[in-house]
Motif scaffolding. Sequence first.
Motif, short mmCIF file in Angstrom:
data_model
loop_
_atom_site.label_atom_id
_atom_site.label_comp_id
_atom_site.label_asym_id
_atom_site.label_seq_id
_atom_site.Cartn_x
_atom_site.Cartn_y
_atom_site.Cartn_z
N ARG A 33 26.91 -44.40 -35.15
CA ARG A 33 27.65 -45.02 -36.04
C ARG A 33 27.31 -46.80 -36.27
N HIS A 34 26.73 -46.95 -35.30
CA HIS A 34 26.27 -48.50 -35.16
C HIS A 34 24.67 -48.64 -35.41
N ARG A 35 24.13 -47.84 -34.79
CA ARG A 35 22.79 -46.98 -34.99
C ARG A 35 22.82 -46.87 -36.95
N GLU A 36 23.46 -45.86 -38.03
CA GLU A 36 23.21 -45.83 -39.44
C GLU A 36 23.91 -47.12 -39.95
N SER A 37 24.57 -47.77 -39.40
CA SER A 37 25.28 -48.72 -39.69
C SER A 37 24.30 -50.38 -39.99
N THR A 38 23.68 -50.08 -38.80
CA THR A 38 22.62 -51.64 -38.57
C THR A 38 21.24 -51.14 -39.13
N GLY A 39 20.95 -49.65 -38.89
CA GLY A 39 19.37 -49.30 -39.14
C GLY A 39 19.16 -49.76 -37.69
N GLU A 40 19.26 -50.68 -36.43
CA GLU A 40 19.03 -50.78 -35.36
C GLU A 40 18.37 -49.25 -34.65
N GLY A 41 17.24 -49.72 -33.45
CA GLY A 41 16.67 -48.65 -32.75
C GLY A 41 17.32 -48.47 -31.97
N TYR A 42 17.01 -47.49 -30.76
CA TYR A 42 17.41 -47.83 -28.87
C TYR A 42 16.95 -49.43 -28.48
N THR A 43 15.68 -48.86 -28.91
CA THR A 43 15.34 -50.36 -28.22
C THR A 43 16.20 -51.58 -28.45
N LEU A 44 15.84 -52.08 -29.44
CA LEU A 44 16.63 -53.75 -30.15
C LEU A 44 18.32 -53.15 -29.08
N ILE A 45 19.22 -52.31 -29.53
CA ILE A 45 19.98 -51.97 -28.78
C ILE A 45 20.34 -52.37 -27.09
N ALA A 46 19.00 -52.13 -27.15
CA ALA A 46 18.30 -52.28 -25.49
C ALA A 46 19.24 -53.33 -25.10
N GLN A 47 17.50 -54.25 -25.61
CA GLN A 47 17.74 -55.45 -25.64
C GLN A 47 18.60 -56.37 -25.28
N ARG A 48 19.13 -56.05 -26.34
CA ARG A 48 20.79 -56.86 -26.71
C ARG A 48 21.40 -57.04 -25.30
N ALA A 49 21.70 -55.33 -25.06
CA ALA A 49 22.51 -54.96 -23.98
C ALA A 49 21.81 -55.66 -22.30
N GLY A 50 20.64 -55.38 -22.27
CA GLY A 50 20.28 -56.01 -21.22
C GLY A 50 19.82 -54.53 -20.42
N LEU A 51 19.95 -53.40 -20.90
CA LEU A 51 19.42 -52.18 -20.64
C LEU A 51 18.31 -51.84 -20.98
N SER A 52 18.10 -51.10 -20.13
CA SER A 52 16.47 -50.29 -20.34
C SER A 52 16.62 -49.47 -22.24
#
Length: 111
Positions: A7-26
């Motif tokens: 749902r987050h990806r659909e609502s924001t258009g963000e990819g896994y890479t950006l989410i991972a970077q912001r979370a400090g995760l791979s």
Amino acid sequence: MAELIRRHRESTGEGYTLIAQRAGLSEATVRRMAAATPPRASKPEILDNLATALGLSPMIVRLAALASADSSEGHRGGRTGEVLGAALKGLPPQDLAAAAVVMESLRNQRS
């Protein structure tokens, strides 16, 4: 868990890479958490970092992790307890009380 990330990806258009970077995760960790396969237990810090990256309450993400584990493959041995322990570790007493109420409500719905 997968639904929150989807749902987050659909609502924001963000990819896994950006989410991972912001979370400090791979990226692999975020993809694993977003997969429809049975999840592994995640440390509270990982769940909290993901919550921050998704703009959600850590409690919501911790409960989603618990629900994901609980629903995977018919309550595989010990998985719920493992995830519950990881998810609730370090929560203040008022949040523990709220989690107990939620869990009791879920238990009653299944009966």
